[in-house]
Design an enzyme around this catalytic site. Structure first.
Site, PDB file in Angstrom:
ATOM      1  N   CYS A   1      -4.181  29.787  10.824  1.00  0.00           N
ATOM      2  CA  CYS A   1      -3.467  30.937   9.836  1.00  0.00           C
ATOM      3  C   CYS A   1      -3.137  32.222  10.664  1.00  0.00           C
ATOM      4  O   CYS A   1      -3.849  33.196  10.478  1.00  0.00           O
ATOM      5  CB  CYS A   1      -4.408  31.281   8.922  1.00  0.00           C
ATOM      6  SG  CYS A   1      -4.963  29.934   7.680  1.00  0.00           S
TER       7      CYS A   1
ATOM      8  N   PRO B   1     -11.051  28.071  43.808  1.00  0.00           N
ATOM      9  CA  PRO B   1      -9.748  27.431  43.103  1.00  0.00           C
ATOM     10  C   PRO B   1     -10.491  27.034  41.562  1.00  0.00           C
ATOM     11  O   PRO B   1     -11.614  26.504  41.806  1.00  0.00           O
ATOM     12  CB  PRO B   1      -9.581  26.207  43.682  1.00  0.00           C
ATOM     13  CG  PRO B   1     -10.615  25.900  44.640  1.00  0.00           C
ATOM     14  CD  PRO B   1     -11.532  26.963  44.757  1.00  0.00           C
TER      15      PRO B   1
HETATM   16  N1  LLP Z   1     -12.693  33.376  41.176  1.00  0.00           N
HETATM   17  C1  LLP Z   1     -12.741  34.591  40.321  1.00  0.00           C
HETATM   18  C2  LLP Z   1     -13.654  35.663  40.698  1.00  0.00           C
HETATM   19  C3  LLP Z   1     -11.982  34.588  39.098  1.00  0.00           C
HETATM   20  O1  LLP Z   1     -12.105  35.520  38.208  1.00  0.00           O
HETATM   21  C4  LLP Z   1     -11.229  33.465  38.906  1.00  0.00           C
HETATM   22  C5  LLP Z   1     -10.363  33.389  37.716  1.00  0.00           C
HETATM   23  C6  LLP Z   1     -11.065  32.419  39.775  1.00  0.00           C
HETATM   24  C7  LLP Z   1     -11.975  32.439  41.074  1.00  0.00           C
HETATM   25  C8  LLP Z   1     -10.144  31.337  39.787  1.00  0.00           C
HETATM   26  O2  LLP Z   1      -9.073  31.377  39.487  1.00  0.00           O
HETATM   27  P1  LLP Z   1      -7.662  30.312  39.433  1.00  0.00           P
HETATM   28  O3  LLP Z   1      -7.996  29.494  40.781  1.00  0.00           O
HETATM   29  O4  LLP Z   1      -8.010  29.497  38.500  1.00  0.00           O
HETATM   30  O5  LLP Z   1      -6.600  31.177  39.198  1.00  0.00           O
HETATM   31  N2  LLP Z   1      -7.573  32.125  31.255  1.00  0.00           N
HETATM   32  C9  LLP Z   1      -6.810  32.512  32.212  1.00  0.00           C
HETATM   33  C10 LLP Z   1      -7.089  32.605  33.675  1.00  0.00           C
HETATM   34  C11 LLP Z   1      -8.178  33.777  34.183  1.00  0.00           C
HETATM   35  C12 LLP Z   1      -8.737  33.823  35.218  1.00  0.00           C
HETATM   36  C13 LLP Z   1      -9.784  34.211  35.585  1.00  0.00           C
HETATM   37  N3  LLP Z   1     -10.355  34.470  36.773  1.00  0.00           N
HETATM   38  C14 LLP Z   1      -5.457  31.389  31.984  1.00  0.00           C
HETATM   39  O6  LLP Z   1      -5.545  30.883  31.187  1.00  0.00           O
HETATM   40  O7  LLP Z   1      -4.240  31.622  32.634  1.00  0.00           O
END
Ligand code: LLP
Length: 430
Positions: free
Chosen positions: A357, A287
């Site tokens: 900008c 997570p």
């Molecule tokens: N594991 C892997 C292999 C991942 O690629 C990611 C996120 C996670 C875990 C964690 O996922 P989460 O629990 O945070 O959903 N910048 C984007 C989110 C990119 C997520 C990339 N991978 C945003 O601001 O929404």
């Protein structure tokens, strides 16, 4: 006014967390500033720990969502492992005191130098390399053999399910660059003897981020379980773990994300005792947003107001370089004044914009804000704890913000605001 965050709210008219007024922090540290609540990070972690307690499990915080070493340390001390995607994140996790046995290395392209670093960490190397392709497996094997080591590996399975989230953060479809398809995994497993540096122990998945229903995860878990059972028929030693990735969504606006209890029940259904698997599996989850998203806000100061016939623009001192999510994904972040009296009076359609900008440098469009908000008033951009500071840049040569952690009624700076000298560090005039 109530705001949709469990750990931030108005106390005596001032937006606060854990008894500390955010205005007091902003006054001392300046703006823009990221302010985190330790309790807000720990509370969902405890919920996950409770929900998975009947299982052999490891909760690996996705460091990409918030990579400050104080946050890594906070979570590590509370029992979390770490999900890393670069040598830089590995370095951070190590600095924060995390042991290699609680680290997994994900990511679609790892360099040989990064592989070496992870293999040699704490003698035994990291818990798992989550390998994304057969070519990566071959390279990792080469690096491990050269170091006379075995790399503990999970193969990342692409289950081809639609996570039904923003296309930029959807990763589990065949058309996405991530993971390996079932056939590819089966072929690799047949050739495993040719990889003496590889110790295949698990399968991993991650289908996307900000998932608001459990249905795609259930679909992916079912497919993953099938693949694990199939592989166990062929492997000389059964797989010992699955890594289910991250992705559980949070509330930014009016969304109703799945509860962590329900998510854990789903994990139990497919991989816990209830699943009655012939060979028990350790379960890892990764997570990021679930722990970090609603644990932080970005506090910014109003620089001025522009009045137009249709609406007003409030120009603030935070920009898209500090928080890029609205510009990149058109994502919604709640915005509230630190001073509660300014939440109600004389509301008018307003755009909240930054100084960068680019027209995309806009945090809110046509939202109702008081016409009394003026230069020097402060606003909090909510739900900015995940993918906020970790995606910040120096675009427009803007020093990145400070970060502050509130814990037990006290605050401390966990990252100083960058200086102008920091901006040119490493650059050469001639
Ligand atoms: N594991 C892997 C292999 C991942 O690629 C990611 C996120 C996670 C875990 C964690 O996922 P989460 O629990 O945070 O959903 N910048 C984007 C989110 C990119 C997520 C990339 N991978 C945003 O601001 O929404």
């Amino acid at each position: 006014m109530t705001i949709p965050l469990q750990f931030f709210g108005y106390e005596k008219g001032r937006l606060s967390t854990d008894g500390v007024s955010l205005a007091e922090i902003a006054h001392e540290v300046g703006t823009p500033v990221y302010i985190y609540s330790a309790e807000a990070f720990l509370s969902p972690l405890r919920e996950l720990q409770k929900g998975l307690k009947d299982l052999d499990h490891l909760i690996c915080f996705a460091v990409k969502s918030n990579s400050n070493i104080a946050i890594i340390k906070l979570l590590a001390e509370a029992g979390a492992g770490m999900d890393l995607v670069s040598g830089g994140e590995l370095f951070r996790a190590k600095k924060a005191g995390q042991h290699a046995s609680k680290m997994v290395f994900s990511g679609v392209g790892k360099t040989e130098a990064e592989m070496k670093m992870a293999l040699e960490l704490d003698v035994e190397g990291i818990f798992s390399f989550n390998v994304e392709s057969s070519h990566e497996l071959a390279v990792l094997n080469g690096v491990a053999v050269a170091l006379k080591r075995k790399a503990k590996v999970a193969l990342r399975f692409n289950p081809d399910v639609d996570a039904k989230t923003h296309p930029y953060i959807s990763t589990g479809l065949k058309k996405n660059k991530f993971g390996m398809q079932r056939k590819e995994i089966q072929e690799v497993v047949k050739r495993l003897e040719g990889y003496p540096g590889i110790d295949l122990r698990g399968i991993s998945i991650h289908i996307g981020s900000q998932l608001l229903t459990l249905a795609p995860l259930e679909d992916a878990f079912a497919r993953l379980q099938k693949v694990v059972l199939e592989l166990n028929e062929e492997l000389p030693r059964p797989l010992s773990f699955v890594d289910l990735g991250g992705g559980v969504g949070i509330r930014y606006d009016q969304e109703v994300p799945p509860t962590l209890a329900k998510y854990c029940a789903l994990v139990q259904k497919y991989f816990g005792k209830k699943a009655k698997l012939k060979y028990p599996l350790k379960v890892l989850i990764e997570p990021g947003r679930t722990l970090a998203g609603n644990a932080g806000v970005l506090v910014t100061e109003v620089l001025g107001r522009k009045q137009r016939t249709q609406k007003d623009f409030l120009v603030v001192d935070a920009g898209m370089n500090d928080l890029i999510r609205p510009a990149l994904y058109e994502s919604y972040h709640g915005i509230v004044p630190l001073n509660e009296t300014l939440t109600k009076k004389n509301l008018r359609k307003t755009n909240i914009v930054g100084p960068v900008c680019e027209s995309a440098d806009c945090f809110a469009t046509d939202r109702l804000f008081s016409t009394e908000l003026k230069k020097g008033d402060r606003l909090a951009i909510l739900s900015a704890g995940a993918y906020g500071m970790s995606m910040a840049s120096n675009y427009n040569s803007r020093p990145r913000p400070a970060e502050v952690l509130v814990r037990n009624g006290k605050f401390r700076v966990i990252r100083k605001r960058e200086t102008l000298e920091d901006l040119i560090r490493g650059e050469a005039l001639e």
